[in-house]
Scaffold this motif. Structure first.
Motif, PDB file in Angstrom:
ATOM      1  N   GLY A   4       3.550  -4.955  13.950  1.00 50.99           N
ATOM      2  CA  GLY A   4       2.445  -5.705  14.543  1.00 50.99           C
ATOM      3  C   GLY A   4       1.231  -4.883  14.883  1.00 50.99           C
ATOM      4  O   GLY A   4       0.376  -5.333  15.665  1.00 50.99           O
ATOM      5  N   LEU A   5       1.111  -3.683  14.306  1.00 47.09           N
ATOM      6  CA  LEU A   5      -0.057  -2.834  14.551  1.00 47.09           C
ATOM      7  C   LEU A   5      -1.112  -3.075  13.481  1.00 47.09           C
ATOM      8  O   LEU A   5      -0.800  -3.464  12.358  1.00 47.09           O
ATOM      9  CB  LEU A   5       0.357  -1.362  14.544  1.00 47.09           C
ATOM     10  N   PRO A   6      -2.378  -2.850  13.791  1.00 49.00           N
ATOM     11  CA  PRO A   6      -3.421  -2.968  12.760  1.00 49.00           C
ATOM     12  C   PRO A   6      -3.179  -1.968  11.634  1.00 49.00           C
ATOM     13  O   PRO A   6      -2.660  -0.879  11.855  1.00 49.00           O
ATOM     14  CB  PRO A   6      -4.711  -2.641  13.525  1.00 49.00           C
ATOM     15  N   THR A   7      -3.564  -2.355  10.424  1.00 50.27           N
ATOM     16  CA  THR A   7      -3.333  -1.477   9.279  1.00 50.27           C
ATOM     17  C   THR A   7      -4.246  -0.258   9.305  1.00 50.27           C
ATOM     18  O   THR A   7      -3.928   0.774   8.698  1.00 50.27           O
ATOM     19  CB  THR A   7      -3.538  -2.247   7.969  1.00 50.27           C
ATOM     20  N   THR A   8      -5.377  -0.347   9.981  1.00 54.23           N
ATOM     21  CA  THR A   8      -6.283   0.803  10.125  1.00 54.23           C
ATOM     22  C   THR A   8      -6.704   0.903  11.584  1.00 54.23           C
ATOM     23  O   THR A   8      -6.672  -0.088  12.321  1.00 54.23           O
ATOM     24  CB  THR A   8      -7.533   0.675   9.239  1.00 54.23           C
ATOM     25  N   ASP A   9      -7.111   2.099  11.987  1.00 59.71           N
ATOM     26  CA  ASP A   9      -7.549   2.274  13.363  1.00 59.71           C
ATOM     27  C   ASP A   9      -8.955   1.711  13.554  1.00 59.71           C
ATOM     28  O   ASP A   9      -9.685   1.447  12.603  1.00 59.71           O
ATOM     29  CB  ASP A   9      -7.498   3.747  13.772  1.00 59.71           C
ATOM     30  N   HIS A  10      -9.342   1.522  14.804  1.00 57.08           N
ATOM     31  CA  HIS A  10     -10.650   0.977  15.127  1.00 57.08           C
ATOM     32  C   HIS A  10     -11.712   1.968  14.670  1.00 57.08           C
ATOM     33  O   HIS A  10     -11.647   3.155  15.010  1.00 57.08           O
ATOM     34  CB  HIS A  10     -10.759   0.726  16.637  1.00 57.08           C
ATOM     35  N   PRO A  11     -12.716   1.521  13.894  1.00 62.75           N
ATOM     36  CA  PRO A  11     -13.682   2.477  13.350  1.00 62.75           C
ATOM     37  C   PRO A  11     -14.507   3.191  14.413  1.00 62.75           C
ATOM     38  O   PRO A  11     -15.005   4.290  14.178  1.00 62.75           O
ATOM     39  CB  PRO A  11     -14.573   1.599  12.456  1.00 62.75           C
ATOM     40  N   GLU A  12     -14.663   2.598  15.581  1.00 62.71           N
ATOM     41  CA  GLU A  12     -15.474   3.218  16.635  1.00 62.71           C
ATOM     42  C   GLU A  12     -14.628   3.986  17.640  1.00 62.71           C
ATOM     43  O   GLU A  12     -14.908   5.142  17.959  1.00 62.71           O
ATOM     44  CB  GLU A  12     -16.287   2.151  17.369  1.00 62.71           C
ATOM     45  N   PRO A  55     -10.107   7.657   0.729  1.00 66.97           N
ATOM     46  CA  PRO A  55     -11.306   7.369   1.521  1.00 66.97           C
ATOM     47  C   PRO A  55     -11.787   5.931   1.434  1.00 66.97           C
ATOM     48  O   PRO A  55     -12.468   5.453   2.339  1.00 66.97           O
ATOM     49  CB  PRO A  55     -12.346   8.338   0.938  1.00 66.97           C
ATOM     50  N   LYS A  56     -11.409   5.225   0.371  1.00 60.23           N
ATOM     51  CA  LYS A  56     -11.860   3.847   0.204  1.00 60.23           C
ATOM     52  C   LYS A  56     -10.859   2.844   0.769  1.00 60.23           C
ATOM     53  O   LYS A  56     -11.224   1.939   1.509  1.00 60.23           O
ATOM     54  CB  LYS A  56     -12.126   3.558  -1.270  1.00 60.23           C
ATOM     55  N   THR A  57      -9.587   3.000   0.415  1.00 61.19           N
ATOM     56  CA  THR A  57      -8.581   2.031   0.840  1.00 61.19           C
ATOM     57  C   THR A  57      -7.906   2.400   2.153  1.00 61.19           C
ATOM     58  O   THR A  57      -7.225   1.573   2.751  1.00 61.19           O
ATOM     59  CB  THR A  57      -7.488   1.901  -0.234  1.00 61.19           C
ATOM     60  N   ARG A  58      -8.084   3.659   2.615  1.00 63.64           N
ATOM     61  CA  ARG A  58      -7.440   4.156   3.833  1.00 63.64           C
ATOM     62  C   ARG A  58      -5.918   4.129   3.725  1.00 63.64           C
ATOM     63  O   ARG A  58      -5.201   4.087   4.709  1.00 63.64           O
ATOM     64  CB  ARG A  58      -7.875   3.341   5.062  1.00 63.64           C
ATOM     65  N   GLU A  59      -5.424   4.164   2.482  1.00 67.93           N
ATOM     66  CA  GLU A  59      -3.991   4.213   2.249  1.00 67.93           C
ATOM     67  C   GLU A  59      -3.553   5.675   2.081  1.00 67.93           C
ATOM     68  O   GLU A  59      -4.273   6.472   1.472  1.00 67.93           O
ATOM     69  CB  GLU A  59      -3.619   3.420   0.996  1.00 67.93           C
ATOM     70  N   PRO A  60      -2.392   6.051   2.602  1.00 70.82           N
ATOM     71  CA  PRO A  60      -1.919   7.428   2.427  1.00 70.82           C
ATOM     72  C   PRO A  60      -1.731   7.774   0.955  1.00 70.82           C
ATOM     73  O   PRO A  60      -1.178   6.985   0.184  1.00 70.82           O
ATOM     74  CB  PRO A  60      -0.579   7.439   3.178  1.00 70.82           C
ATOM     75  N   GLU A  61      -2.175   8.956   0.583  1.00 69.55           N
ATOM     76  CA  GLU A  61      -2.011   9.433  -0.783  1.00 69.55           C
ATOM     77  C   GLU A  61      -0.787  10.344  -0.887  1.00 69.55           C
ATOM     78  O   GLU A  61      -0.817  11.382  -1.537  1.00 69.55           O
ATOM     79  CB  GLU A  61      -3.272  10.147  -1.252  1.00 69.55           C
TER      80      GLU A  61
END
Length: 245
Positions: free
Chosen positions: A55-63, A134-140
């Motif tokens: 239940g966590l956001p897939t990315t962190d808050h940009p700010e 850098p675009k999808t914020r998915e781990p490489e």
């Protein structure tokens, strides 16, 4: 499924972050205590699939780069008796989150470190070598690559607790804790500040100069600073700073 540092994978029944923390403290996880320090807390690294499942956001808050204070996960953790480090007077849950329950006499430490890979916890922005797209914020990197890196680092250095720099400070504190249980002056068993630990400021090391460096104490030095930098950067004596063209 939880992949352990020593190889095997075991089922993890947790469906919330609170259940995950409660499950982790009951498992034989963490690193052994150093000679003078304490044992390392369990480290749970969440891959993107686990982040979404909990239940966590897939990315962190940009700010703010952390979980909003009114997020349901924060409310559930606090309601279940978990606490978090404070930032700005409020609990903070970021890419390197620590949740714990207050210590009580006679009980063992109940604290869990959580690293969220899709928020960049193991990326170069935190000083670690596992990047995000850098675009999808998915781990490489794969789960097995993350397990292999963390297992090797924990075995050779220490279990990561946050950014690379903060982990280094934690290692120094564990190698030489701030206090000791014996006072050599009174010869009694009592908490005593330990000399040369990180709780006191230390004088800076004396500056070291190249032979051709203008001395700050020499009032007759007339070499302009930027030409001096350019000359030594060109010869490779010192690395060029970013703001020198």
């Amino acid at each position: 499924m939880a992949h352990l540092a020593d190889g095997p994978a075991i089922p993890c029944p947790a469906t919330t972050v609170s259940e995950l923390a409660a499950w982790a403290v009951e498992q034989p996880l963490g690193t052994p205590a150093l000679e003078n320090g304490r044992a390392g807390d369990p480290l749970v690294v969440l891959m993107p699939e686990a982040v979404e499942r909990l239940g966590l956001p897939t990315t962190d808050h940009p700010e703010f780069r952390s979980l909003p204070h009114d997020h349901p996960v924060m409310a559930e953790l606090l309601a279940d008796g978990w606490e978090m480090p404070q930032r700005g007077g409020r609990p903070s849950f970021n890419a390197w989150a620590r949740v714990y329950r207050p210590y009580a006499p006679g009980q063992r430490r109940r604290s869990v470190q959580i690293a969220i890979t899709s928020w960049g916890a193991l990326s170069p922005s935190y000083g670690w070598p596992l990047p995000l797209n850098p675009k999808t914020r998915e781990p490489e990197f794969t789960t097995h690559e993350a397990v292999a890196f963390l297992a090797t680092y924990s075995r050779r250095v220490t279990t990561p607790v946050s950014a690379n720099a903060a982990t280094g400070l934690a290692l120094m504190e564990n190698l030489r804790p701030r206090t000791t249980g014996y006072n050599p002056k009174t010869k009694k068993k009592e908490p005593t500040w330990r000399k040369a630990a990180l709780h006191l400021p230390v004088d800076a090391a004396p500056a070291r100069y190249l032979p051709s460096t203008p001395s700050p104490a020499d009032a007759t030095a007339t070499i302009p600073p930027r030409p001096w930098w350019r000359r030594h950067c060109a010869t490779g004596a010192i690395p060029p700073p970013r703001n020198v063209s």
